[in-house]
Design an enzyme around this catalytic site. Structure first.
Site, PDB file in Angstrom:
ATOM      1  N   LYS A 187      54.634  25.194  22.322  1.00 42.02           N
ATOM      2  CA  LYS A 187      53.595  24.146  22.399  1.00 42.02           C
ATOM      3  C   LYS A 187      52.340  24.688  23.092  1.00 42.02           C
ATOM      4  O   LYS A 187      51.220  24.484  22.631  1.00 42.02           O
ATOM      5  CB  LYS A 187      54.139  22.914  23.155  1.00 42.02           C
ATOM      6  N   GLN A 220      58.798  17.205  29.136  1.00 39.63           N
ATOM      7  CA  GLN A 220      59.798  17.738  28.199  1.00 39.63           C
ATOM      8  C   GLN A 220      61.175  17.148  28.502  1.00 39.63           C
ATOM      9  O   GLN A 220      61.620  17.123  29.648  1.00 39.63           O
ATOM     10  CB  GLN A 220      59.820  19.276  28.279  1.00 39.63           C
ATOM     11  N   ASP A 258      53.205  12.093  23.421  1.00 34.55           N
ATOM     12  CA  ASP A 258      54.533  12.080  22.794  1.00 34.55           C
ATOM     13  C   ASP A 258      54.779  10.754  22.068  1.00 34.55           C
ATOM     14  O   ASP A 258      55.677  10.663  21.229  1.00 34.55           O
ATOM     15  CB  ASP A 258      55.619  12.218  23.880  1.00 34.55           C
TER      16      ASP A 258
HETATM   17  N1  GUN Z   1      62.662  17.271  23.543  1.00 36.44           N
HETATM   18  C1  GUN Z   1      62.944  17.443  22.219  1.00 36.44           C
HETATM   19  N2  GUN Z   1      61.937  17.002  21.458  1.00 36.44           N
HETATM   20  C2  GUN Z   1      60.985  16.539  22.286  1.00 36.44           C
HETATM   21  C3  GUN Z   1      59.693  15.967  22.084  1.00 36.44           C
HETATM   22  O1  GUN Z   1      59.209  15.773  20.956  1.00 36.44           O
HETATM   23  N3  GUN Z   1      59.015  15.639  23.224  1.00 36.44           N
HETATM   24  C4  GUN Z   1      59.527  15.833  24.467  1.00 36.44           C
HETATM   25  N4  GUN Z   1      58.785  15.445  25.501  1.00 36.44           N
HETATM   26  N5  GUN Z   1      60.724  16.346  24.688  1.00 36.44           N
HETATM   27  C5  GUN Z   1      61.434  16.707  23.596  1.00 36.44           C
END
Ligand code: GUN
Length: 289
Positions: free
Chosen positions: A48, A92, A115
């Site tokens: 990311k 996350q 998100d």
């Molecule tokens: N863990 C797995 N997928 C995601 C996501 O799209 N966002 C976040 N914050 N954590 C994740």
């Protein structure tokens, strides 16, 4: 046909990068918080952040120890909420067991919730208000289908998995009256009966359950569109690393049956990242209005 998610995601990233290039002064900024040591999360987060830097989004990572308290994490989020230089906040998941993820998601300013997990953004998605943030993986799937020329209107979409991150928001998105919506949506989950019969009704089948090779040839209708959200790590002694990443779909046996299919890796994964960038850019533009 195999849908090249990596290529479509790159296209989108280039489009956003071109727009960001015209920005005078402060650039968009995403802050990612990672609490605890979760090897897969470390890989996702670094992807990311790498994508941000490629397209001109500033990013910062806050890494917190496994024993960091819930209270201290809430304070960190409060500080980022008040920081005008931060457009997007992403915590996350998963978090260490002593931290309640819902409490954390509630604490993020909905205007910075790139998100799309905050109840306000989830609610907006459900009632069809388009000014909120849509969770990145469902949005990525919708854009992937649109850019591949797959018509969704009137189709039977069967989604395997009812998670807050993928299954539920994707169902809401696909049933909206907006472009890329208007599907007849079914959610199948671990308590569903007649899984195979349900699966065979799918014009569009989305697998998001986290079980390697769950969707087999006998569960797919000829000509169906198959979207594989799974990222499963399985042992493979033939690989140098000793493991392999596979999806929820038995790709090799299903691919010749369907009209479109996404591979793992290189399908939905890159789209999730592209939509995170898109949401961060949207947040920045909202603030600058
Ligand atoms: N863990 C797995 N997928 C995601 C996501 O799209 N966002 C976040 N914050 N954590 C994740």
């Amino acid at each position: 046909m195999i849908i090249d998610g990596k290529q479509i995601a790159e296209q989108i990233q280039n489009e956003i990068a071109a727009e960001i290039q015209n920005v005078q002064g402060r650039k968009p900024c995403l802050t990612v918080i990672m609490a605890g040591e979760h090897p897969a999360s470390q890989i996702y987060v670094s992807k990311k952040l790498e994508a941000c830097s490629k397209i001109g989004i500033h990013s910062a990572q806050i890494t917190l120890p496994n024993d960091y308290s819930e209270c201290a994490l809430l304070e960190t989020i409060k500080r980022l909420n008040l920081d005008d230089a931060v457009d997007g906040i992403l915590v996350q998941l998963p978090l260490p067991a002593h931290i309640n993820p819902l409490k954390i998601i509630h604490a993020i300013d909905p205007n910075k919730d790139v998100d799309g997990f905050h109840p306000l953004n989830m609610g907006k998605l459900l009632i069809g208000e388009t000014d909120g943030f849509v969770p990145c993986t469902p949005l990525g799937i919708q854009v992937l289908l649109q850019r591949s020329g797959v018509e969704v209107t009137g189709k039977n979409a069967v989604i395997f998995g009812r998670s807050n991150i993928v299954g539920k928001p994707l169902a809401a998105l696909m049933m909206q009256t907006t472009p890329g919506g208007n599907a007849t949506v079914t959610i199948a989950h671990s308590r569903s009966r007649n899984i195979k019969e349900l699966s065979l009704t799918a014009d569009i089948l989305v697998a998001a359950i986290g079980k390697p090779y769950f969707i087999t040839k006998d569960m797919v209708k000829k000509g169906a569109v198959v979207i594989d959200v799974g990222i499963n790590k399985i042992k493979n002694p033939q690989r140098k690393s000793g493991y392999q990443i596979v999806g929820d779909v038995d790709f090799d046996s299903v691919k010749d049956l369907c009209s479109f299919i996404t591979p793992v890796p290189g399908g939905v994964g890159p789209m999730t990242i592209a939509m995170l960038l898109s949401n961060t850019w949207k947040s920045y533009q909202n603030k600058m209005k």
